[in-house]
Design a protein around this motif. Structure first.
Motif, mmCIF file in Angstrom:
data_model
loop_
_atom_site.group_PDB
_atom_site.id
_atom_site.type_symbol
_atom_site.label_atom_id
_atom_site.label_comp_id
_atom_site.label_asym_id
_atom_site.label_seq_id
_atom_site.Cartn_x
_atom_site.Cartn_y
_atom_site.Cartn_z
ATOM 1 N N LEU A 159 0.920 -1.383 -0.092
ATOM 2 C CA LEU A 159 0.007 -0.110 -0.049
ATOM 3 C C LEU A 159 0.862 1.245 0.111
ATOM 4 O O LEU A 159 1.919 1.381 0.627
ATOM 5 N N VAL A 160 0.492 2.299 -0.870
ATOM 6 C CA VAL A 160 1.173 3.447 -0.927
ATOM 7 C C VAL A 160 0.070 4.533 -0.530
ATOM 8 O O VAL A 160 -1.157 4.491 -0.838
ATOM 9 N N GLN A 161 0.686 5.637 -0.171
ATOM 10 C CA GLN A 161 -0.118 6.827 0.376
ATOM 11 C C GLN A 161 -0.418 7.913 -0.632
ATOM 12 O O GLN A 161 0.555 8.267 -1.502
ATOM 13 N N TYR A 162 -1.511 8.227 -1.103
ATOM 14 C CA TYR A 162 -1.759 9.232 -2.374
ATOM 15 C C TYR A 162 -2.649 10.399 -1.708
ATOM 16 O O TYR A 162 -2.730 11.571 -2.745
ATOM 17 N N GLU A 163 -2.974 10.376 -0.597
ATOM 18 C CA GLU A 163 -3.806 11.611 0.081
ATOM 19 C C GLU A 163 -3.280 11.855 1.316
ATOM 20 O O GLU A 163 -3.279 10.884 2.046
ATOM 21 N N ARG A 164 -3.101 13.081 1.778
ATOM 22 C CA ARG A 164 -2.807 13.304 3.311
ATOM 23 C C ARG A 164 -3.159 14.736 3.685
ATOM 24 O O ARG A 164 -3.188 15.703 2.904
ATOM 25 N N ARG A 165 -3.556 14.783 4.942
ATOM 26 C CA ARG A 165 -3.786 16.314 5.567
ATOM 27 C C ARG A 165 -3.970 16.075 6.982
ATOM 28 O O ARG A 165 -4.001 14.857 7.647
ATOM 29 N N VAL A 166 -3.373 17.016 7.774
ATOM 30 C CA VAL A 166 -3.207 17.070 9.243
ATOM 31 C C VAL A 166 -4.356 17.966 9.659
ATOM 32 O O VAL A 166 -4.073 19.220 9.299
ATOM 33 N N GLU A 167 -5.383 17.519 10.765
ATOM 34 C CA GLU A 167 -6.431 18.224 11.316
ATOM 35 C C GLU A 167 -6.219 18.177 12.728
ATOM 36 O O GLU A 167 -6.588 16.930 13.340
ATOM 37 N N ALA A 168 -5.955 19.070 13.493
ATOM 38 C CA ALA A 168 -5.956 19.153 14.794
ATOM 39 C C ALA A 168 -5.284 17.783 15.639
ATOM 40 O O ALA A 168 -5.951 17.215 16.284
ATOM 41 N N GLY A 169 -4.152 17.401 15.253
ATOM 42 C CA GLY A 169 -3.392 16.460 15.590
ATOM 43 C C GLY A 169 -3.852 15.084 14.979
ATOM 44 O O GLY A 169 -3.060 14.175 15.689
ATOM 45 N N VAL A 170 -4.637 15.061 13.970
ATOM 46 C CA VAL A 170 -4.963 13.746 13.170
ATOM 47 C C VAL A 170 -4.631 13.774 11.913
ATOM 48 O O VAL A 170 -4.741 14.739 11.198
#
Length: 234
Positions: A49-60
């Motif tokens: 598995l490879v990662q193609y979307e990411r974002r950080v919101e309030a420590g998550v």
């Protein structure tokens, strides 16, 4: 230059989609893999598995993953990460002994990263996807810890939270894991268990007690950055 983020949790989801790199460069990937296998027949072209979307919101840290061939993943790495929208987002068990030292494994000669030194880890694979479609990165890290070191879940204590070390296209999610032994005792125990494995992934265990023990020649930049940040906080 690595970026380090402290996280409360990771919300990773499996959502398959087309990976243009793997599709358009299929012939190059195949030729590259054949060359690697010729030099190391022990390599296996499984699914990862490879990662193609990411974002950080309030420590998550929220992310989406797709499934691909290991050969495509390795070619993407060896070709210099040509698709910058994709990341190698993997979890590591940051193993620490009772006396505060870190314990890292040295990869064996038959592995894809011979001689490299880092915490127990592996590229997430389809087996890490839960029935609800989540990517269980903690489960991935603990499975790799057991497979690589021989330490069972009942012999370690898993800490809270994550440290994400973002270095280029690599995102190492570090989870604190402690073993209730002094560093030398823990190393001896792990080596005794490796000796009983038919084909251990690790050839040795390195102990890191201070900045001076960090070896940039064998430890990848993300591992060095994590160790420097943790040891510097003592």
């Amino acid at each position: 230059m690595a970026t380090i983020l402290q996280l409360d949790r990771i919300d990773a989801v499996f959502a398959q989609c087309d990976w243009r790199f793997a599709r358009e460069r299929k012939a190059e990937i195949k030729a590259h893999w054949e060359g690697l296998v010729a030099g190391n027949p022990a390599l296996f072209d499984g699914r990862v598995l490879v990662q193609y979307e990411r974002r950080v919101e309030a420590g998550v840290f929220r992310a989406r993953y797709l499934e691909t061939d290991y050969s495509a993943f390795i070619a993407w790495r060896d070709f210099g990460w040509p698709d910058k929208d994709v990341s190698n987002g993997f979890a590591m068990a940051a193993l620490r002994s009772r006396d505060g030292a870190f314990l890292l494994g040295e990869m064996g000669a038959h592995t894809a990263n011979p001689g490299k030194v880092y915490f127990a880890a592996g590229t997430p694979d389809p087996g890490d996807v839960t029935a609800e479609g989540r990517v269980d990165l903690l489960g991935s890290a603990l499975r790799e810890l057991a497979e690589e070191t021989g330490l069972a879940l009942g012999e370690v204590r898993v800490g809270e939270g994550w440290t994400a070390v973002m270095e280029g296209q690599r995102i190492a999610f570090m989870r604190p894991v402690a073993v209730d032994l002094e560093a030398d005792q823990a190393r001896a125990l792990i080596l005794s268990r490796l000796a009983r494995q038919a084909r251990p992934e690790l050839s040795d265990i390195r102990i890191v007690r201070s900045i001076a023990d960090i070896d940039a020649a064998s430890m990848p930049p993300f591992a060095c950055a994590y160790l420097e940040s943790m040891i510097g906080d003592r």
